[in-house]
Write a protein that holds these residues in place. Sequence first.
Motif, short mmCIF file in Angstrom:
data_model
loop_
_atom_site.label_atom_id
_atom_site.label_comp_id
_atom_site.label_asym_id
_atom_site.label_seq_id
_atom_site.Cartn_x
_atom_site.Cartn_y
_atom_site.Cartn_z
N SER A 31 -5.37 -12.56 2.11
CA SER A 31 -5.90 -11.22 1.97
C SER A 31 -5.08 -10.11 2.54
N GLN A 33 -3.99 -6.81 4.73
CA GLN A 33 -4.22 -5.60 5.26
C GLN A 33 -3.11 -4.85 5.74
N ASP A 46 -2.20 3.43 3.58
CA ASP A 46 -2.90 2.22 3.52
C ASP A 46 -2.60 1.68 2.05
N VAL A 48 -2.74 -1.12 0.66
CA VAL A 48 -3.52 -1.93 -0.25
C VAL A 48 -4.52 -0.96 -0.90
N SER A 49 -5.47 -0.20 -0.13
CA SER A 49 -6.44 0.64 -0.79
C SER A 49 -5.75 1.74 -1.72
N ASP A 55 -4.76 -9.47 -4.13
CA ASP A 55 -4.17 -10.66 -3.57
C ASP A 55 -3.07 -11.50 -4.20
N THR A 225 -1.37 -11.54 12.48
CA THR A 225 -1.62 -9.97 12.62
C THR A 225 -0.45 -9.54 13.46
N ASN A 236 0.28 -1.76 11.25
CA ASN A 236 -0.72 -2.62 11.44
C ASN A 236 -0.89 -3.28 10.07
N LYS A 238 -1.89 -7.46 8.53
CA LYS A 238 -2.44 -8.61 8.77
C LYS A 238 -2.74 -9.39 7.44
#
Length: 250
Positions: A31, A33, A46, A48-49, A55, A225, A236, A238
């Motif tokens: 998953s 981030q 961001d 992903v969002s 995934d 991470t 950032n 992860k």
Amino acid sequence: MGILCLAGPAAAQDSPENYHIELGAMYWKPSPQVVISSGSGGTPVDFVSQFSIEDKRFREFRIVLKAAPKHKLRYSTVPIKYSGSATLNQSITFQGQTFTAGVPATAELKWTLMRFGYELDSIATSMGFAGIFVDVKYNKMNAQLSADPPAGTQTFERNVTVPTLGGIGRAYLSQFISVTGEFTALKLKKGGLGVKNLKLYDFDVYGTANFGRYIGAQLGYRSVTVDYVVDDDTGNLKMKGLYFGGVLRF
């Protein structure tokens, strides 16, 4: 008494730990981030969002060379790639270019994670082993945003090479079933090459069911991470999730 003496060496020869080369192929579905900003005044994006990235499953390849009973050289690589499209709900500045809110845009992220390591099993018995693990992790990242002119296509690239230190341990629940855990990490502030802050944590735990000495199946969980501030870029990232696969030993 003679039977017992013969049984010990025979069991050792049949042990899954009795190998010179171990090859592994894993299928990892983390998953993600991923938040990246690029350039002075860049907007944290961001991926992903903002772009509804879902995934995906990736293939990881692993090699272990046992140079001596307690000394191992290790290599692994996993190429990660995501892409998505969305109508921007806010203006984004990326690589010095502004992508205006309400404009359809496409994002693509590539992250190749490789590691080269040396393992010393300072404690080793028939029930398992424990040791230290030193490696170098090479992160090659490429992020791309595209939209109609005037924004066009903007590409961010960053290669981050990180030495890490940690530990590894393996316990045998039976002759052919084991559980292994390993953790490596680095935390650095104000390093060279423009590094202002850098953190990397890599945690991996897995169980192995061995079908004799040469073949095994694995099920595990890995979490990686990477947080960095290098020059005017921040990231950032992860990845965490389950994986499964198999190993072949020679």
